[in-house]
Design a protein around this motif. Structure first.
Motif, PDB file in Angstrom:
ATOM      1  N   MET A   1      17.945 -32.564  26.844  1.00 17.11           N
ATOM      2  CA  MET A   1      17.084 -31.971  27.481  1.00 17.11           C
ATOM      3  C   MET A   1      17.071 -32.166  28.974  1.00 17.11           C
ATOM      4  O   MET A   1      16.601 -32.311  29.163  1.00 17.11           O
ATOM      5  CB  MET A   1      15.490 -31.003  26.838  1.00 17.11           C
ATOM      6  N   ALA A   2      16.598 -30.525  29.605  1.00 18.75           N
ATOM      7  CA  ALA A   2      16.213 -31.101  30.739  1.00 18.75           C
ATOM      8  C   ALA A   2      15.669 -30.147  30.853  1.00 18.75           C
ATOM      9  O   ALA A   2      14.746 -29.171  30.641  1.00 18.75           O
ATOM     10  CB  ALA A   2      18.067 -30.795  31.233  1.00 18.75           C
ATOM     11  N   ALA A   3      15.264 -30.211  33.330  1.00 13.36           N
ATOM     12  CA  ALA A   3      14.387 -29.097  33.044  1.00 13.36           C
ATOM     13  C   ALA A   3      14.976 -28.145  32.931  1.00 13.36           C
ATOM     14  O   ALA A   3      16.487 -27.439  32.385  1.00 13.36           O
ATOM     15  CB  ALA A   3      14.250 -29.023  34.902  1.00 13.36           C
ATOM     16  N   GLY A   4      14.233 -26.544  32.570  1.00 12.99           N
ATOM     17  CA  GLY A   4      14.144 -25.774  32.073  1.00 12.99           C
ATOM     18  C   GLY A   4      14.336 -24.735  34.120  1.00 12.99           C
ATOM     19  O   GLY A   4      13.907 -24.574  34.946  1.00 12.99           O
ATOM     20  N   PRO A   5      15.919 -24.409  34.023  1.00  8.26           N
ATOM     21  CA  PRO A   5      16.358 -23.918  35.106  1.00  8.26           C
ATOM     22  C   PRO A   5      16.199 -22.194  35.322  1.00  8.26           C
ATOM     23  O   PRO A   5      15.194 -21.877  34.035  1.00  8.26           O
ATOM     24  CB  PRO A   5      17.417 -23.772  35.313  1.00  8.26           C
ATOM     25  N   ALA A   6      15.202 -21.718  36.792  1.00  7.77           N
ATOM     26  CA  ALA A   6      15.109 -20.403  36.756  1.00  7.77           C
ATOM     27  C   ALA A   6      16.256 -19.362  37.909  1.00  7.77           C
ATOM     28  O   ALA A   6      17.166 -20.644  38.780  1.00  7.77           O
ATOM     29  CB  ALA A   6      14.040 -19.951  37.385  1.00  7.77           C
ATOM     30  N   SER A   7      16.898 -18.861  37.254  1.00  2.89           N
ATOM     31  CA  SER A   7      18.165 -17.652  38.678  1.00  2.89           C
ATOM     32  C   SER A   7      17.522 -16.632  38.592  1.00  2.89           C
ATOM     33  O   SER A   7      16.647 -15.581  37.794  1.00  2.89           O
ATOM     34  CB  SER A   7      19.212 -18.005  37.919  1.00  2.89           C
ATOM     35  N   ALA A   8      17.819 -15.962  40.052  1.00 10.05           N
ATOM     36  CA  ALA A   8      17.722 -14.208  39.598  1.00 10.05           C
ATOM     37  C   ALA A   8      19.278 -13.025  41.133  1.00 10.05           C
ATOM     38  O   ALA A   8      19.997 -14.769  41.347  1.00 10.05           O
ATOM     39  CB  ALA A   8      16.665 -14.220  40.988  1.00 10.05           C
ATOM     40  N   ALA A   9      19.630 -12.490  40.391  1.00 11.34           N
ATOM     41  CA  ALA A   9      20.836 -11.990  40.941  1.00 11.34           C
ATOM     42  C   ALA A   9      20.112 -11.286  40.794  1.00 11.34           C
ATOM     43  O   ALA A   9      19.815 -10.033  40.987  1.00 11.34           O
ATOM     44  CB  ALA A   9      21.882 -11.504  39.643  1.00 11.34           C
ATOM     45  N   ALA A  10      20.516 -10.403  42.696  1.00  9.76           N
ATOM     46  CA  ALA A  10      20.014  -9.217  43.224  1.00  9.76           C
ATOM     47  C   ALA A  10      21.269  -8.627  43.919  1.00  9.76           C
ATOM     48  O   ALA A  10      22.323  -8.816  44.468  1.00  9.76           O
ATOM     49  CB  ALA A  10      19.309  -9.297  44.465  1.00  9.76           C
ATOM     50  N   PRO A  27      12.842 -29.146  39.083  1.00 13.78           N
ATOM     51  CA  PRO A  27      11.090 -28.863  38.139  1.00 13.78           C
ATOM     52  C   PRO A  27      10.409 -29.219  39.588  1.00 13.78           C
ATOM     53  O   PRO A  27      10.284 -29.281  40.432  1.00 13.78           O
ATOM     54  CB  PRO A  27      10.611 -29.571  37.377  1.00 13.78           C
ATOM     55  N   GLY A  28       9.860 -27.648  40.122  1.00 11.84           N
ATOM     56  CA  GLY A  28       8.822 -27.541  40.576  1.00 11.84           C
ATOM     57  C   GLY A  28       8.570 -25.714  41.030  1.00 11.84           C
ATOM     58  O   GLY A  28       9.070 -25.468  40.279  1.00 11.84           O
ATOM     59  N   TYR A  29       7.746 -25.783  41.994  1.00 13.75           N
ATOM     60  CA  TYR A  29       7.172 -23.977  42.939  1.00 13.75           C
ATOM     61  C   TYR A  29       8.608 -23.589  43.339  1.00 13.75           C
ATOM     62  O   TYR A  29       7.987 -24.312  44.813  1.00 13.75           O
ATOM     63  CB  TYR A  29       6.037 -24.152  42.828  1.00 13.75           C
ATOM     64  N   TYR A  30       8.861 -23.035  44.107  1.00 10.09           N
ATOM     65  CA  TYR A  30       9.835 -21.799  44.784  1.00 10.09           C
ATOM     66  C   TYR A  30       9.389 -20.517  44.770  1.00 10.09           C
ATOM     67  O   TYR A  30       8.376 -19.901  44.177  1.00 10.09           O
ATOM     68  CB  TYR A  30      10.887 -21.971  44.588  1.00 10.09           C
ATOM     69  N   SER A  31       9.287 -20.051  45.901  1.00 10.45           N
ATOM     70  CA  SER A  31       8.613 -18.376  46.946  1.00 10.45           C
ATOM     71  C   SER A  31      10.267 -18.837  46.785  1.00 10.45           C
ATOM     72  O   SER A  31      11.196 -18.615  47.656  1.00 10.45           O
ATOM     73  CB  SER A  31       8.470 -18.441  47.645  1.00 10.45           C
ATOM     74  N   PHE A  32      10.754 -17.285  46.494  1.00 12.09           N
ATOM     75  CA  PHE A  32      11.536 -16.185  46.671  1.00 12.09           C
ATOM     76  C   PHE A  32      11.057 -14.820  47.059  1.00 12.09           C
ATOM     77  O   PHE A  32      10.235 -14.089  46.766  1.00 12.09           O
ATOM     78  CB  PHE A  32      13.191 -16.169  45.291  1.00 12.09           C
ATOM     79  N   VAL A  33      11.774 -14.575  48.408  1.00 10.08           N
ATOM     80  CA  VAL A  33      11.766 -12.530  49.034  1.00 10.08           C
ATOM     81  C   VAL A  33      12.755 -12.027  48.615  1.00 10.08           C
ATOM     82  O   VAL A  33      13.751 -12.479  48.414  1.00 10.08           O
ATOM     83  CB  VAL A  33      11.126 -12.693  50.469  1.00 10.08           C
ATOM     84  N   VAL A  34      12.150 -10.591  47.443  1.00 14.43           N
ATOM     85  CA  VAL A  34      13.423  -9.575  46.805  1.00 14.43           C
ATOM     86  C   VAL A  34      14.083  -9.251  48.210  1.00 14.43           C
ATOM     87  O   VAL A  34      13.333  -8.926  49.025  1.00 14.43           O
ATOM     88  CB  VAL A  34      12.961  -8.872  45.785  1.00 14.43           C
ATOM     89  N   PRO A  35      15.228  -9.126  48.347  1.00 13.81           N
ATOM     90  CA  PRO A  35      15.494  -8.827  49.654  1.00 13.81           C
ATOM     91  C   PRO A  35      16.242  -7.699  50.219  1.00 13.81           C
ATOM     92  O   PRO A  35      16.065  -6.809  49.260  1.00 13.81           O
ATOM     93  CB  PRO A  35      17.409  -9.215  49.727  1.00 13.81           C
ATOM     94  N   ALA A  36      15.646  -7.054  50.888  1.00 16.08           N
ATOM     95  CA  ALA A  36      15.539  -5.660  51.855  1.00 16.08           C
ATOM     96  C   ALA A  36      16.888  -4.661  50.460  1.00 16.08           C
ATOM     97  O   ALA A  36      17.968  -5.645  50.757  1.00 16.08           O
ATOM     98  CB  ALA A  36      16.127  -5.259  52.946  1.00 16.08           C
ATOM     99  N   GLY A  37      17.004  -3.848  50.185  1.00 18.74           N
ATOM    100  CA  GLY A  37      18.424  -2.994  49.700  1.00 18.74           C
ATOM    101  C   GLY A  37      18.376  -3.320  47.775  1.00 18.74           C
ATOM    102  O   GLY A  37      19.326  -2.860  47.865  1.00 18.74           O
ATOM    103  N   THR A  38      17.683  -4.504  47.961  1.00 15.63           N
ATOM    104  CA  THR A  38      17.618  -4.276  46.264  1.00 15.63           C
ATOM    105  C   THR A  38      16.817  -3.386  45.290  1.00 15.63           C
ATOM    106  O   THR A  38      16.332  -2.907  45.511  1.00 15.63           O
ATOM    107  CB  THR A  38      17.125  -6.055  45.549  1.00 15.63           C
ATOM    108  N   THR A  39      18.849  -2.811  43.875  1.00 13.17           N
ATOM    109  CA  THR A  39      18.695  -2.072  43.613  1.00 13.17           C
ATOM    110  C   THR A  39      18.070  -2.402  41.832  1.00 13.17           C
ATOM    111  O   THR A  39      17.525  -1.957  41.528  1.00 13.17           O
ATOM    112  CB  THR A  39      19.379  -0.813  43.405  1.00 13.17           C
ATOM    113  N   LEU A  40      18.647  -3.629  41.811  1.00 19.57           N
ATOM    114  CA  LEU A  40      18.708  -4.124  40.447  1.00 19.57           C
ATOM    115  C   LEU A  40      18.524  -5.281  40.107  1.00 19.57           C
ATOM    116  O   LEU A  40      19.235  -6.784  41.874  1.00 19.57           O
ATOM    117  CB  LEU A  40      20.268  -3.523  40.221  1.00 19.57           C
ATOM    118  N   MET A  41      18.073  -6.601  39.445  1.00 19.05           N
ATOM    119  CA  MET A  41      17.337  -8.094  39.674  1.00 19.05           C
ATOM    120  C   MET A  41      17.347  -8.389  38.711  1.00 19.05           C
ATOM    121  O   MET A  41      16.484  -7.336  37.335  1.00 19.05           O
ATOM    122  CB  MET A  41      15.773  -7.969  40.485  1.00 19.05           C
TER     123      MET A  41
END
Length: 157
Positions: A1-10, A27-41
């Protein structure tokens, strides 16, 4: 078992069908700004797996295996009531549980493994959790049965 990954596709508008993938696996805390022009995430997250329990002192009983973290996903057409281009998302990647540290055990029995941490994606602009994936449970410790003091058999419960 490993750390739980997270991903985003914009994905951008139909005119410029650009797909950008972002992934966080440590593992840890991250910040992500939703890019301009994104229509589906599309977001995917997996909770950290639980770790195995420790074997008994005598080695006669092994600890149980830890459970996997849950896998969660969600897709959002933007803008929505909760997510907009320019929003800041908080992403927490949950760690795997620690081995043989969840319970105290005894002189002979092994301690249980710790459960894994949850993984989530949170919209910091309006306080909405977009996905939450639970961590796996820790395995139980091995039972303490063994031979003590010159062959006197004793079981410890």
């Amino acid at each position: 078992m490993a750390a739980g990954p997270a991903s985003a596709a914009a994905t951008g508008s139909a005119k410029a069908a650009t797909v950008s993938n972002y992934s966080w696996g440590t593992p840890g805390y991250y910040s992500f700004v939703v890019p301009a022009g994104t229509t589906l995430m599309t977001l995917t997250g997996e909770g950290g797996g639980g770790d195995a329990g420790a074997s008994s002192e005598s080695g006669s009983s092994s600890g149980g295996t830890g459970g996997p973290g849950t896998l969660e996903a969600g897709s959002y057409y933007l803008p929505t009531a909760s997510v907009h281009p320019g929003d800041t998302l908080g992403i927490y990647v949950g760690a795997q549980g620690g081995g043989g540290a969840g319970g105290s055990g005894s002189e002979l029995s092994g301690s249980g493994g710790s459960g894994g941490a949850f993984t989530y994606v949170f919209d910091q602009n309006d306080g909405v959790y977009l996905i939450v994936a639970g961590g796996g449970g820790g395995g139980g410790g091995g039972a303490g049965f063994g031979v003590l003091d010159g062959g006197d058999r004793k079981s410890v419960v």
